[in-house]
Design a protein around this motif. Sequence first.
Motif, PDB file in Angstrom:
ATOM      1  N   TYR A 131       0.825  -1.212   0.000  1.00  0.00           N
ATOM      2  CA  TYR A 131       0.000   0.000   0.000  1.00  0.00           C
ATOM      3  C   TYR A 131       0.859   1.263   0.000  1.00  0.00           C
ATOM      4  N   ASP A 132       1.940   1.246   0.795  1.00  0.00           N
ATOM      5  CA  ASP A 132       2.760   2.453   0.931  1.00  0.00           C
ATOM      6  C   ASP A 132       3.615   2.758  -0.301  1.00  0.00           C
ATOM      7  N   SER A 133       3.542   1.898  -1.323  1.00  0.00           N
ATOM      8  CA  SER A 133       4.310   2.200  -2.537  1.00  0.00           C
ATOM      9  C   SER A 133       3.620   3.295  -3.371  1.00  0.00           C
ATOM     10  N   LEU A 134       2.369   3.623  -3.042  1.00  0.00           N
ATOM     11  CA  LEU A 134       1.665   4.698  -3.763  1.00  0.00           C
ATOM     12  C   LEU A 134       1.380   5.876  -2.829  1.00  0.00           C
ATOM     13  N   ASN A 135       1.172   7.023  -3.446  1.00  0.00           N
ATOM     14  CA  ASN A 135       0.789   8.222  -2.717  1.00  0.00           C
ATOM     15  C   ASN A 135      -0.735   8.373  -2.886  1.00  0.00           C
ATOM     16  N   HIS A 136      -1.475   8.306  -1.783  1.00  0.00           N
ATOM     17  CA  HIS A 136      -2.928   8.108  -1.907  1.00  0.00           C
ATOM     18  C   HIS A 136      -3.710   9.418  -2.040  1.00  0.00           C
ATOM     19  N   ILE A 137      -3.379  10.159  -3.070  1.00  0.00           N
ATOM     20  CA  ILE A 137      -4.020  11.476  -3.206  1.00  0.00           C
ATOM     21  C   ILE A 137      -5.448  11.393  -3.760  1.00  0.00           C
ATOM     22  N   HIS A 138      -5.805  10.250  -4.348  1.00  0.00           N
ATOM     23  CA  HIS A 138      -7.155  10.166  -4.938  1.00  0.00           C
ATOM     24  C   HIS A 138      -8.126   9.317  -4.117  1.00  0.00           C
ATOM     25  N   THR A 139      -7.621   8.656  -3.101  1.00  0.00           N
ATOM     26  CA  THR A 139      -8.504   7.754  -2.333  1.00  0.00           C
ATOM     27  C   THR A 139      -8.669   8.167  -0.871  1.00  0.00           C
ATOM     28  N   LEU A 140      -7.899   9.160  -0.439  1.00  0.00           N
ATOM     29  CA  LEU A 140      -7.994   9.594   0.959  1.00  0.00           C
ATOM     30  C   LEU A 140      -8.354  11.077   1.054  1.00  0.00           C
ATOM     31  N   ASP A 141      -9.040  11.441   2.142  1.00  0.00           N
ATOM     32  CA  ASP A 141      -9.283  12.852   2.494  1.00  0.00           C
ATOM     33  C   ASP A 141      -9.866  13.679   1.349  1.00  0.00           C
ATOM     34  N   GLN A 142     -10.787  13.129   0.600  1.00  0.00           N
ATOM     35  CA  GLN A 142     -11.417  13.892  -0.482  1.00  0.00           C
ATOM     36  C   GLN A 142     -12.374  14.927   0.144  1.00  0.00           C
ATOM     37  N   PRO A 143     -12.621  16.041  -0.547  1.00  0.00           N
ATOM     38  CA  PRO A 143     -13.413  17.126   0.069  1.00  0.00           C
ATOM     39  C   PRO A 143     -14.780  16.667   0.585  1.00  0.00           C
ATOM     40  N   GLU A 144     -15.413  15.725  -0.112  1.00  0.00           N
ATOM     41  CA  GLU A 144     -16.752  15.272   0.304  1.00  0.00           C
ATOM     42  C   GLU A 144     -16.721  14.588   1.678  1.00  0.00           C
ATOM     43  N   THR A 145     -15.563  14.056   2.029  1.00  0.00           N
ATOM     44  CA  THR A 145     -15.440  13.329   3.305  1.00  0.00           C
ATOM     45  C   THR A 145     -15.719  14.254   4.482  1.00  0.00           C
ATOM     46  N   TYR A 146     -15.162  15.467   4.398  1.00  0.00           N
ATOM     47  CA  TYR A 146     -15.351  16.422   5.499  1.00  0.00           C
ATOM     48  C   TYR A 146     -16.837  16.779   5.638  1.00  0.00           C
ATOM     49  N   ASP A 147     -17.503  16.905   4.474  1.00  0.00           N
ATOM     50  CA  ASP A 147     -18.935  17.235   4.526  1.00  0.00           C
ATOM     51  C   ASP A 147     -19.716  16.121   5.211  1.00  0.00           C
ATOM     52  N   MET A 148     -19.300  14.891   4.934  1.00  0.00           N
ATOM     53  CA  MET A 148     -20.004  13.737   5.527  1.00  0.00           C
ATOM     54  C   MET A 148     -19.874  13.757   7.055  1.00  0.00           C
ATOM     55  N   VAL A 149     -18.691  14.068   7.530  1.00  0.00           N
ATOM     56  CA  VAL A 149     -18.499  14.103   8.988  1.00  0.00           C
ATOM     57  C   VAL A 149     -19.369  15.205   9.596  1.00  0.00           C
ATOM     58  N   ARG A 150     -19.455  16.313   8.872  1.00  0.00           N
ATOM     59  CA  ARG A 150     -20.317  17.416   9.331  1.00  0.00           C
ATOM     60  C   ARG A 150     -21.778  16.972   9.402  1.00  0.00           C
ATOM     61  N   VAL A 151     -22.176  16.207   8.377  1.00  0.00           N
ATOM     62  CA  VAL A 151     -23.555  15.701   8.352  1.00  0.00           C
ATOM     63  C   VAL A 151     -23.806  14.820   9.572  1.00  0.00           C
ATOM     64  N   TRP A 152     -22.844  13.974   9.933  1.00  0.00           N
ATOM     65  CA  TRP A 152     -23.024  13.105  11.117  1.00  0.00           C
ATOM     66  C   TRP A 152     -23.100  13.933  12.393  1.00  0.00           C
ATOM     67  N   ARG A 153     -22.260  14.950  12.453  1.00  0.00           N
ATOM     68  CA  ARG A 153     -22.270  15.802  13.655  1.00  0.00           C
ATOM     69  C   ARG A 153     -23.638  16.470  13.812  1.00  0.00           C
ATOM     70  N   GLU A 154     -24.133  17.013  12.696  1.00  0.00           N
ATOM     71  CA  GLU A 154     -25.455  17.662  12.739  1.00  0.00           C
ATOM     72  C   GLU A 154     -26.526  16.662  13.128  1.00  0.00           C
ATOM     73  N   TYR A 155     -26.400  15.466  12.577  1.00  0.00           N
ATOM     74  CA  TYR A 155     -27.395  14.429  12.846  1.00  0.00           C
ATOM     75  C   TYR A 155     -27.429  14.094  14.343  1.00  0.00           C
ATOM     76  N   LEU A 156     -26.253  13.948  14.924  1.00  0.00           N
ATOM     77  CA  LEU A 156     -26.178  13.625  16.361  1.00  0.00           C
ATOM     78  C   LEU A 156     -26.702  14.783  17.209  1.00  0.00           C
ATOM     79  N   GLU A 157     -26.370  15.995  16.775  1.00  0.00           N
ATOM     80  CA  GLU A 157     -26.841  17.163  17.550  1.00  0.00           C
ATOM     81  C   GLU A 157     -28.357  17.273  17.494  1.00  0.00           C
ATOM     82  N   LYS A 158     -28.884  17.058  16.302  1.00  0.00           N
ATOM     83  CA  LYS A 158     -30.354  17.106  16.123  1.00  0.00           C
ATOM     84  C   LYS A 158     -31.017  16.039  16.979  1.00  0.00           C
TER      85      LYS A 158
END
Length: 589
Positions: A259-286
């Motif tokens: 796995y470490d032979s590649l640089n995972h710029i296309h499979t990790l930490d994509q912008p949509e991921t942060y939005d998803m975590v925000r959605v979960w936070r809102e969901y829990l708060e609600k």
Amino acid sequence: MIKATICLGLLISYYSVNSEIISKGLNSTYVPDWWQTSIIYQVYVRSFKDSNGDGIGDLIGLTQKTDYFKNLGVGAIWLSPIFQSPQLDFGYDISNYKEIDKSYGSLADFDRLLIEFHKAGIKVILDFVPNHTSDEHEWFIKSVKKIAPFTDFYVWKDPVIKDGERHPPNNWLSVFNSGSAWEWNEERQQYYLHQFLVKQPDLNYRCPTVVEDIKNTLSFWLGRGVDGFRFDATNYLFEREDLLDEPKSGKPDYEDTDYDSLNHIHTLDQPETYDMVRVWREYLEKYAEIKQEPFTKFIMVECYSPFDKTMMYYGTPSAPAAHFPFNFQFIGKFNHQSNAHDLRDVVVSWIRNMPEGMWPNWVLGNHDNSRIASRLDPMLVDGLHMIQLLLPGTAVTYYADELGVEDTYVRWDQTIDTAGLNVGPRRYEKFSRDPARSPFPWDDSINAGFSNGSKVWLPINPRYWRDNMMAQTKFKSHLKTYKQLARLRQSPTFVRGDLHVYAFSKWVFGFSRSYYDHPTYFVIINLGSEMETINLLNARNTLPDILKVKISSINSGYVTGNLLHSEYITMRPKTALVLTTSRINEDNY
Ligand code: NOJ
């Protein structure tokens, strides 16, 4: 030169005299939440306490140990995954999100566990695995057959045909070094993505029904009374849709299928991921708002990501995401060679780089990494706990690290972690996580008091006859140090106080905490292999001439109550001290 930032009522100012940092601590009007003041203790349920003699830890066994956590001073337990699973990745391959795995017990056992822990004032956090399921999950079985609404629940792609031959859609690799992250499915005639094991297909978060169904499973557990979640492998949630190949990392010592032979710029930490975590936070708060829950529902996320990307999992004050992403700096950046300046950087960089208004956390170990006593040094265990428990922030402790337990050697023929098995007998020691998952040593009886069965799922650490919990209640021990620290951590100085950080010499790191007329405390750790003498008056000239030892590491040669001259404090190699300005035994901490 002074620079200041406000951080959740924590005013932090930095100036460059003797590498100091000063923080003014919490405003008196700010009331810290349970997840901020608590120690969060990771229970690897499989290895904690077996109640039925099958050699596997279970929920009843864990519930029997409620008092242990209470006495330790733990505010919340985080349970490694307990859901129904074929256990190929020990629970991180879930085949039913709403069932307890039979090896751990039943839903009724879980409900009882919640009642008992809540009665003891201890919160319960579940390890939730959102990125992938087991291929034995009903969703996957139906997705293979394209049964609605499951058709697009996973990341399915057509093959690339070259010279009449079928190839995976791109060069992406799986984490456990088994080669391609794509697996051909004969029945569906497509490849599916599995960033972990072949038997752990990735869910497709671009499918709205997946997002909804995951929320439903969260509310199923919230409804039973859980206090929060640790979201597993969060940075893997989304991948680039155009399926670009990932570039080579150029890291030495890795094979092309690693796995470490590649640089995972296309499979990790994509912008949509942060939005998803925000959605979960809102969901829990609600959820908490609608149900008028008395306590915050909490989210912590796991991501081994670059520093700047990790910080983004906090979100922003107006759009918060996780309460915190794990701070893995003690795992990734701190090692045998690290000196006081490195340690200072580990501490300072997290606090300085958190987005405004956020809260730090300190992780020393977990089930994916070698234990602190083995990775760093058994002699540093107390010092590291002093840092972890007495800095501002949440402390996250891996089970049995409070005893300073070391990794257990696991032979190739005993290896059961797929991360080890996948690379074969020549390289398994580098990758297998079995050594850090050995059963908890309760006492010196059969199977270290973990199980009365005839065999246990992983070898017991052979040092259990000496290094066990019961023995550590009888003499100056890591366990006793840990308990003292957990208690002291609750005092106003540590809950609310300011923070100064010092590198006294190349090898001696320290920090102090003060709060109004409460005692000031100094924490000092000698990382080096020589004796050192420290003059604390160099760091703070307003100190009294004499300081009292509040807590000392087991190897220090000091005991609680010793009086030391502030300008002449000698420290043996790898030792640590908590010193106080207090003249009396203040507040019973
Ligand atoms: C991270 C977990 O900590 C690890 O144990 C697991 O193997 C992977 N995620 C896959 O779920």
